[in-house]
Design a protein around this motif. Structure first.
Motif, PDB file in Angstrom:
ATOM      1  N   CYS A  42      -4.478   2.357  -0.218  1.00  0.00           N
ATOM      2  CA  CYS A  42      -4.126   1.473   0.899  1.00  0.00           C
ATOM      3  C   CYS A  42      -3.013   2.115   1.709  1.00  0.00           C
ATOM      4  O   CYS A  42      -2.195   2.862   1.170  1.00  0.00           O
ATOM      5  CB  CYS A  42      -3.679   0.113   0.370  1.00  0.00           C
ATOM      6  SG  CYS A  42      -3.460  -1.105   1.678  1.00  0.00           S
ATOM      7  N   LEU A  44      -0.667   0.394   2.946  1.00  0.00           N
ATOM      8  CA  LEU A  44       0.532  -0.372   2.597  1.00  0.00           C
ATOM      9  C   LEU A  44       0.717  -0.364   1.075  1.00  0.00           C
ATOM     10  O   LEU A  44      -0.194  -0.003   0.336  1.00  0.00           O
ATOM     11  CB  LEU A  44       0.398  -1.818   3.058  1.00  0.00           C
ATOM     12  CG  LEU A  44       0.413  -2.089   4.555  1.00  0.00           C
ATOM     13  CD1 LEU A  44       0.261  -3.585   4.812  1.00  0.00           C
ATOM     14  CD2 LEU A  44       1.691  -1.570   5.202  1.00  0.00           C
ATOM     15  N   ALA A  45       1.888  -0.775   0.641  1.00  0.00           N
ATOM     16  CA  ALA A  45       2.131  -0.991  -0.795  1.00  0.00           C
ATOM     17  C   ALA A  45       2.870  -2.321  -0.888  1.00  0.00           C
ATOM     18  O   ALA A  45       4.072  -2.375  -1.113  1.00  0.00           O
ATOM     19  CB  ALA A  45       2.948   0.145  -1.381  1.00  0.00           C
ATOM     20  N   CYS A  46       2.143  -3.397  -0.708  1.00  0.00           N
ATOM     21  CA  CYS A  46       2.773  -4.725  -0.607  1.00  0.00           C
ATOM     22  C   CYS A  46       3.353  -5.166  -1.945  1.00  0.00           C
ATOM     23  O   CYS A  46       2.788  -4.878  -2.998  1.00  0.00           O
ATOM     24  CB  CYS A  46       1.741  -5.755  -0.175  1.00  0.00           C
ATOM     25  SG  CYS A  46       0.970  -5.355   1.381  1.00  0.00           S
ATOM     26  N   CYS A  49       0.988  -7.083  -4.644  1.00  0.00           N
ATOM     27  CA  CYS A  49      -0.444  -6.888  -4.380  1.00  0.00           C
ATOM     28  C   CYS A  49      -1.184  -7.103  -5.702  1.00  0.00           C
ATOM     29  O   CYS A  49      -0.864  -6.462  -6.703  1.00  0.00           O
ATOM     30  CB  CYS A  49      -0.693  -5.470  -3.871  1.00  0.00           C
ATOM     31  SG  CYS A  49      -2.446  -5.053  -3.794  1.00  0.00           S
ATOM     32  N   SER A  53      -2.468  -2.012  -5.131  1.00  0.00           N
ATOM     33  CA  SER A  53      -2.880  -0.944  -4.212  1.00  0.00           C
ATOM     34  C   SER A  53      -1.684  -0.278  -3.569  1.00  0.00           C
ATOM     35  O   SER A  53      -0.579  -0.814  -3.543  1.00  0.00           O
ATOM     36  CB  SER A  53      -3.766  -1.523  -3.109  1.00  0.00           C
ATOM     37  OG  SER A  53      -5.055  -1.711  -3.594  1.00  0.00           O
ATOM     38  N   GLY A  90      -7.571  -2.278  -2.075  1.00  0.00           N
ATOM     39  CA  GLY A  90      -7.242  -1.350  -1.021  1.00  0.00           C
ATOM     40  C   GLY A  90      -7.576  -1.795   0.405  1.00  0.00           C
ATOM     41  O   GLY A  90      -7.891  -2.936   0.644  1.00  0.00           O
ATOM     42  N   ASN A 117      -6.126  -5.350   6.446  1.00  0.00           N
ATOM     43  CA  ASN A 117      -4.797  -5.669   6.993  1.00  0.00           C
ATOM     44  C   ASN A 117      -4.769  -5.461   8.500  1.00  0.00           C
ATOM     45  O   ASN A 117      -3.729  -5.657   9.133  1.00  0.00           O
ATOM     46  CB  ASN A 117      -3.687  -4.899   6.271  1.00  0.00           C
ATOM     47  CG  ASN A 117      -3.899  -3.398   6.284  1.00  0.00           C
ATOM     48  OD1 ASN A 117      -4.309  -2.826   7.293  1.00  0.00           O
ATOM     49  ND2 ASN A 117      -3.607  -2.728   5.169  1.00  0.00           N
ATOM     50  N   ARG A 158       5.243  -7.057   2.985  1.00  0.00           N
ATOM     51  CA  ARG A 158       4.446  -5.927   3.469  1.00  0.00           C
ATOM     52  C   ARG A 158       5.265  -4.780   4.036  1.00  0.00           C
ATOM     53  O   ARG A 158       4.729  -3.716   4.332  1.00  0.00           O
ATOM     54  CB  ARG A 158       3.464  -6.417   4.542  1.00  0.00           C
ATOM     55  CG  ARG A 158       2.480  -7.301   3.903  1.00  0.00           C
ATOM     56  CD  ARG A 158       1.382  -7.849   4.705  1.00  0.00           C
ATOM     57  NE  ARG A 158       0.540  -8.485   3.724  1.00  0.00           N
ATOM     58  CZ  ARG A 158      -0.690  -8.104   3.408  1.00  0.00           C
ATOM     59  NH1 ARG A 158      -1.284  -7.170   4.082  1.00  0.00           N
ATOM     60  NH2 ARG A 158      -1.335  -8.699   2.439  1.00  0.00           N
ATOM     61  N   HIS A 312      -5.060  -9.836  -0.168  1.00  0.00           N
ATOM     62  CA  HIS A 312      -5.312  -8.469   0.237  1.00  0.00           C
ATOM     63  C   HIS A 312      -4.016  -7.905   0.803  1.00  0.00           C
ATOM     64  O   HIS A 312      -3.454  -8.480   1.698  1.00  0.00           O
ATOM     65  CB  HIS A 312      -6.399  -8.397   1.298  1.00  0.00           C
ATOM     66  CG  HIS A 312      -6.591  -7.007   1.784  1.00  0.00           C
ATOM     67  ND1 HIS A 312      -5.776  -6.455   2.717  1.00  0.00           N
ATOM     68  CD2 HIS A 312      -7.456  -6.054   1.413  1.00  0.00           C
ATOM     69  CE1 HIS A 312      -6.179  -5.208   2.930  1.00  0.00           C
ATOM     70  NE2 HIS A 312      -7.181  -4.937   2.158  1.00  0.00           N
TER      71      HIS A 312
HETATM   72  S1  SF4 Z   1      -2.110  -6.643  -0.418  1.00  0.00           S
HETATM   73 FE1  SF4 Z   1      -3.770  -5.652   0.750  1.00  0.00          FE
HETATM   74  S2  SF4 Z   1      -2.703  -4.486   2.341  1.00  0.00           S
HETATM   75 FE2  SF4 Z   1      -1.195  -4.951   0.742  1.00  0.00          FE
HETATM   76  S3  SF4 Z   1      -1.209  -3.183  -0.667  1.00  0.00           S
HETATM   77 FE3  SF4 Z   1      -2.625  -4.721  -1.467  1.00  0.00          FE
HETATM   78  S4  SF4 Z   1      -4.624  -4.122  -0.647  1.00  0.00           S
HETATM   79 FE4  SF4 Z   1      -3.068  -3.097   0.613  1.00  0.00          FE
END
Ligand code: SF4
Ligand code: SF4
Length: 312
Positions: A42, A44-46, A49, A53, A90, A117, A158, A312
């Motif tokens: 991904c 991002l690395a939220c 998550c 991801s 992802g 996203n 995020r 996500h």
């Molecule tokens: S929540 Fe979604 S956008 Fe954020 S890291 Fe996980 S998969 Fe990626």
């Protein structure tokens, strides 16, 4: 054999709870939604998550078009009840085969949903996405993650700068008449009414309400919280039916890193736990799913999430 009694023995035995009750299991009532995990990488690395991801997590590899097509063909032969095909990650738009997989899914005549996203990976594909949306009108839905309707809270999870890029992508989708859903989260202790009002303002600002954009709110999962196990008796006590949870009507295809072929999991939420790996073809995955994970209780049975895909 019954699992050892006690709190530490929770979620150990697929058939019995730690308290000695028969564990709840969910039969597949029909394969209504088939999910493909396109890979865990991904942009991002939220924080939190659910599938961990990020730019370095490739534990689920990029699924290839030929692999996805094999499952679509099998579903076409044996699952007339299949109504929806979903893609999650992802970030699905990072997968080099995503456009081909979307084309194949849409060509089956089923509704197709992508969780995204809406940031740069999606925006790089504006022209082919417009073409797909024109070729299959009303069949493609993009579900965009907007964790909270306020920028600060969205970015708390995020990262700084994530709001602006997401909003650019979302505005582009609205302006170009894509079918859109928004996925939000319920983690800040507000009432559902307050959350919906806040998103309503955002929807108006974007012109999304006019287009009938949908809002899906996901419950939170706290890895530290004490969660009860779900036994067969719980359905009656809670007034809930086994066919209300995602694994009654869905399965998810993934390919693990270094595996030579994909496997099918019970649902989108338990990507790494081998006990939820059900087989290599759709024919092998119709058996009931034993609810032997804390997410089963926390997210599905007690949290009330019935719509697939997780966050996500
Ligand atoms: S929540 Fe979604 S956008 Fe954020 S890291 Fe996980 S998969 Fe990626
Ligand atoms: S997490 Fe939910 S959908 Fe997945 S196996 Fe457990 S109950 Fe079923």
């Amino acid at each position: 054999m019954r699992a050892e009694q006690g709190v530490s023995a929770k979620f150990r035995d697929p058939e019995w709870t730690a308290g000695g009750d028969r564990r709840a299991a969910v039969p597949l009532s029909g394969l209504e939604t088939l999910w493909f995990n396109t890979g865990t990488l991904c942009n991002l690395a939220c924080r939190d998550c659910y599938i961990e991801s990020g730019p370095r997590n490739d534990r689920l590899a990029y699924l290839r078009r030929d692999e996805a097509r094999r499952f679509l063909d099998e579903a076409g032969r044996n699952h007339p009840e299949l109504a929806e095909i979903g893609f999650t990650g992802g970030e699905p738009f990072m997968n080099p085969d995503i456009l081909g997989m979307l084309e194949d899914a849409l060509a089956t005549g089923r509704r197709t949903l992508v969780l995204t996203n809406a940031m740069k990976p999606m925006q790089r594909l504006k022209a082919p996405l417009l073409a797909l949306n024109r070729r299959f009108p009303g069949m493609l839905t993009l579900r965009v993650s907007v964790d909270h309707h306020a920028q600060a809270r969205h970015e708390e999870l995020r990262g700084q700068g994530s709001w602006r890029s997401m909003m650019e992508g979302l505005a582009w989708l609205v302006d170009n008449d894509f079918t859109i859903a928004i996925a939000g989260r319920r983690r800040w202790g507000e009432t559902e009414e307050a959350i919906r009002d806040g998103y309503g303002v955002l929807f108006d600002r974007l012109g999304l309400r006019r287009q009938g954009g949908d809002l899906v709110l996901f419950p939170e999962m706290d890895p530290e919280a004490e969660v009860p196990e779900i036994s067969e008796r719980c359905w009656g006590i809670l007034g809930k039916r086994p066919d209300s949870v995602m694994c009654a009507t869905s399965r998810m295809v993934v390919r693990r890193k270094e595996a030579d072929r994909p496997v099918v999991l019970s649902c989108t939420l338990l990507a790494y736990d081998p006990q939820f790996e059900m087989g290599a073809t759709l024919a092998e995955v119709a058996r009931p799913v034993s609810l032997n994970h804390r997410f089963c209780a926390e997210f599905c049975v007690l949290g009330g999430a019935s719509c697939g895909g997780g966050g996500h």
